[in-house]
Design an enzyme around this catalytic site. Structure first.
Site, PDB file in Angstrom:
ATOM      1  N   HIS A   1     -16.699  49.279  45.018  1.00 62.77           N
ATOM      2  CA  HIS A   1     -16.000  50.541  44.780  1.00 62.77           C
ATOM      3  C   HIS A   1     -14.823  50.612  45.749  1.00 62.77           C
ATOM      4  O   HIS A   1     -14.809  49.929  46.773  1.00 62.77           O
ATOM      5  CB  HIS A   1     -16.926  51.734  45.021  1.00 62.77           C
ATOM      6  CG  HIS A   1     -18.033  51.850  44.014  1.00 62.77           C
ATOM      7  ND1 HIS A   1     -17.810  52.205  42.704  1.00 62.77           N
ATOM      8  CD2 HIS A   1     -19.365  51.640  44.126  1.00 62.77           C
ATOM      9  CE1 HIS A   1     -18.968  52.216  42.055  1.00 62.77           C
ATOM     10  NE2 HIS A   1     -19.934  51.867  42.883  1.00 62.77           N
TER      11      HIS A   1
ATOM     12  N   ASP B   1     -27.420  47.946  31.995  1.00 63.47           N
ATOM     13  CA  ASP B   1     -27.504  48.176  33.445  1.00 63.47           C
ATOM     14  C   ASP B   1     -26.569  49.278  33.943  1.00 63.47           C
ATOM     15  O   ASP B   1     -25.426  49.375  33.517  1.00 63.47           O
ATOM     16  CB  ASP B   1     -27.189  46.902  34.224  1.00 63.47           C
ATOM     17  CG  ASP B   1     -27.422  47.103  35.711  1.00 63.47           C
ATOM     18  OD1 ASP B   1     -28.576  47.381  36.072  1.00 63.47           O
ATOM     19  OD2 ASP B   1     -26.469  47.018  36.486  1.00 63.47           O
TER      20      ASP B   1
ATOM     21  N   ASP C   1     -26.658  42.450  42.696  1.00 63.45           N
ATOM     22  CA  ASP C   1     -26.199  43.744  42.172  1.00 63.45           C
ATOM     23  C   ASP C   1     -24.882  44.136  42.858  1.00 63.45           C
ATOM     24  O   ASP C   1     -24.665  45.298  43.202  1.00 63.45           O
ATOM     25  CB  ASP C   1     -27.263  44.834  42.347  1.00 63.45           C
ATOM     26  CG  ASP C   1     -26.956  46.067  41.498  1.00 63.45           C
ATOM     27  OD1 ASP C   1     -25.978  46.040  40.724  1.00 63.45           O
ATOM     28  OD2 ASP C   1     -27.703  47.058  41.617  1.00 63.45           O
TER      29      ASP C   1
END
Lengths: 428, 313
Positions: free
Chosen positions: A309, A152, A305
């Site tokens: 960040h 992924d 998902d």
């Protein structure tokens, strides 16, 4: 240790039953369900007006550890999962180093046990370093506790190698999770290719970049017999391909993320980098198609998902920002607001896609409320309305496009093996 | 009246009246450029900083002269794109410039959305001098000014834009600008360089260049970049020139007094025949002159010029 969950509506996708029942937990297992159970010496948790479901499972999470601890750690990600109502998460191998061998799978499991908030099931890489050149040691990783294999973040570009991977994983009776993206079609794109990418002047990722590889992997699944799970389906064409393949009896399953069933590429207007995600936010027609796919069962799993960040990484020009958004702590609210309140899914169907179905795909002994089962339980307040405030997140990531959005449906408590790990947003 | 926004990021959302206001103000500015003493004190005490993350000669010089003719203080910063990745972020660079007291920041950047990011960060007025394939509003404004000057109107004109529309911020700003003022915009170029959904912006896509040129009042030629060939987007400049290059025969399809325009720099002999570029119908050099005038008008209006009329209106 005893816990009595009283007055809630039990939703058990394993039996398909929904009813107002009390649930008694003894020593980490479900001991009894019934009407008006007496508490005795048990701690009582009042669940009146709330839904009592098997502990939610998110089969697509990026925990970033080892290697990217500034974005997220196994601990902070576990806390985010517990706040989001999840008792089990499966984490993707695109760490540094890549989770492509037994040692790293064991390391992740050890760190997760130490964090002690939720069950963490590592997904091993398909290829060594996820470089798409050589197969990773899948057998070893399976023994160490890997629950599926995926590269992924990166597609397996070579069809030949993907075929070998499916043959090998099939031998181990393991599922391949495919990130479908033809890089030659997606090349350099940062958002969905269409009218809005033209207006914004951003390079586009056409829908066919995903669909070409979904079609390829369906054909390979048919040929090899290996179960294949299509990660983060985003286009109407992909939904159609999966629907047709399932009708033909091919062992293919699919997931959709909350952002792909909620947002369109309109959200990119203004260049908010929290909307930059791969696959990209698509059109209204695509959103309608994935919702239809959820409703008719083509898409059996909802997964976030979750891709945290740092602010510094995202606070840049749109083209330079990394792909990904956080999702663990907004998933339940989005599922209820967008799918259940709108009548697209019944509460039972929604819960199945968040519990039993991912458990079945990954082969986990989870996702049910049967007597004797692990007492992984989530209590959801389906009526609670709340405003998404990233500052409240337990995740280190603040990169959500849903900040300020009012949602209906909130995890009230998360119970892991009979232990309350989250209650009313507070972690225990 | 003045401009309603703090910045000039693009023409997509700029109302027709404000476009006209800029064009109206550019006319006296052009008069200043044509004087012997090209200096007025209008922007004395104001500072303009140009920040260029991309090579540019004409746009930068044009802004610089526009500010100087208005007596503003100017300074230019050249930031190599490579330093962005290893060093300071755009926002930090912007904050530094703001801290020095700039009133206007002019940004040229290779990535779409950079100007909007800057506009959100700064209190100073931000002028987009081109951001990726997004917009280049002052280019479109000078093009509108030039056409209006020559034709006396924009409304009802047929404008053909030829070339690499996909990568062109000039094309996007011109589509918004010309259609907003009532012109009909037609596009032609290789199918691989035609962005999806561009019709929704209000332009018509023509399969052949001849269809776009038929009866056109304005023929706007875009630069074709040779790198696009290496990217596999078109077979080569030779074939491009044969299929989409503007030559005398093709120009005859347009109205006899059609204007030939190009944002520069030109690839002579590729997208445009040298004779056409230097011919009587070409206004390419005047575009450059008008660029200074239009940028003077934009600087004037964004620093508060024109707004006092609101009170007496």
């Amino acid at each position: 240790m005893k816990l009595l969950i009283k007055g809630g509506t039990l939703i058990d996708p394993a039996t398909g039953k929904v009813g107002e029942l009390d649930l008694l937990v003894i020593d980490g297992r479900i001991a009894k369900t019934g009407v008006n159970l007496s508490a005795g010496d048990a701690e009582v948790l009042d669940a009146a007006g709330k839904l009592v479901t098997p502990g939610l499972i998110d089969m697509h999470v990026h925990l970033r550890e080892p290697g990217f601890e500034a974005k997220e750690t196994i601990f902070s990600g576990s806390c985010a999962a517990a706040r989001g109502g999840f008792t089990s998460i499966a984490c993707m191998p695109n760490t540094n180093p890549v989770a492509d061998c037994a040692a790293i799978i064991s390391y992740i499991r050890g760190r997760a046990r130490k964090a002690g908030k939720v069950n963490v099931y590592p997904i091993g890489a398909i290829t060594s370093g996820s470089k798409g050149a050589e197969l990773a040691e899948m057998g070893d990783m399976q023994e160490a506790g890997a629950v599926a294999f995926s590269d992924d973040g990166q597609p397996v570009i070579s069809a030949g190698l993907m075929r070998r991977a499916m043959q090998y994983a099939g031998m181990l009776n393991m599922t391949i999770i495919s990130h479908c993206e033809d890089k030659s079609l997606a090349s350099g794109g940062v958002m969905h290719e269409g009218y809005l990418s033209t207006v914004l002047g951003l390079p586009g990722i056409p829908a066919c970049a995903e669909e070409v590889m979904v079609a390829r992997d369906i054909l390979l699944a048919e040929e090899t017999g290996c179960p294949v799970h299509i990660a983060h389906v985003s286009t109407a064409g992909s939904v159609r391909l999966v629907r047709e393949a399932r009708a033909r009896g091919i062992r293919v399953t699919a997931e959709v993320t909350p952002h792909h069933f909620t947002l369109t590429d309109e959200a990119v207007t203004g260049y908010n980098t929290s909307t930059k995600v791969n696959p990209p936010l698509r059109t209204g027609a695509d959103v309608a198609a994935v919702r239809q796919g959820l409703a008719d069962g083509t898409i059996s799993v909802i997964a976030t998902d979750h891709a945290p960040h740092t602010i510094e990484e995202k606070d840049v020009e749109y083209g330079l920002a990394p792909f990904g958004m956080v999702g663990l702590e907004t998933a339940v609210g989005l599922v209820w607001t967008e799918l259940v309140a709108t009548g697209i899914l019944t509460p039972l169907e929604a819960v199945a896609k968040l519990t039993l179905n991912p458990a079945t795909i990954l082969g986990l002994p989870k996702g049910e409320l049967a007597v004797g089962a692990d007492a992984d339980i989530t209590i959801i307040d389906p009526a609670a309305t709340w405003t998404v405030d990233p500052e409240q997140f337990a995740s280190k990531g603040r990169n959500t496009p849903f900040a300020g959005r009012v949602l209906q449906g909130l995890p009230y408590a998360t119970i892991l093996g009979g232990r309350i790990v989250m209650r009313e947003g507070a972690l225990a | 009246m003045g401009l309603s926004g703090k910045d000039l990021v693009g023409l997509q959302h700029l109302p027709a009246e404000e476009i006209k206001l800029i064009l109206d103000n550019a006319l006296p500015m052009k008069g200043i450029i044509q004087r012997q003493i090209k200096k007025v004190p209008t922007l004395r005490g104001h500072a303009m900083v140009t920040v260029f993350y991309e090579a540019s000669t004409r746009t930068r010089a044009s802004f610089d002269l526009a500010a100087k003719y208005l007596s503003a203080d100017t300074i230019g910063i050249t930031a190599a794109t490579s330093s962005v990745k290893k060093g300071e972020s755009l926002r930090d660079t912007a904050r530094t410039i703001a801290a020095m007291g700039a009133d206007v920041v002019v940004l040229r950047h290779p990535l779409a959305g950079a100007a909007e990011l800057l506009a959100r960060t700064l209190k100073a007025a931000v002028i987009n001098a081109g951001d990726g394939a997004h917009e280049h509003p002052t280019q479109a404004l000078l093009d509108l000014f030039t056409v209006n000057e020559k034709k006396g109107r924009i409304n009802g004109l047929k404008v053909a834009i030829i070339g690499d529309i996909l990568h062109s911020r000039v094309a996007r700003s011109n589509i918004w600008g010309f259609t907003r003022l009532g012109a009909q915009v037609r596009l032609a170029g290789p199918a691989t360089l035609m962005p999806p959904g561009v019709e929704q912006m209000g332009a018509r896509v023509c399969g052949r260049i001849e269809d776009a040129l038929d009866g056109a009042d304005v023929v706007y030629i875009l630069r074709i970049q040779r790198e696009r060939q290496q990217q596999g987007l078109f077979p080569g400049v030779r074939e491009y020139s044969r299929l989409f290059g503007l030559n005398a025969a093709r120009l005859k399809l347009a109205v006899p007094d059609a204007l030939v325009m190009h944002p520069g720099p030109m690839n002579r002999g590729v997208e445009i025949d040298p004779e056409i570029a230097d011919g009587l119908q070409s206004v390419i050099t005047e575009q450059v002159t008008n660029g200074v005038a239009v940028r003077m008008a934009v600087l004037y209006l964004l620093t508060g010029g024109g707004s006092q009329h609101e009170i007496t209106y």
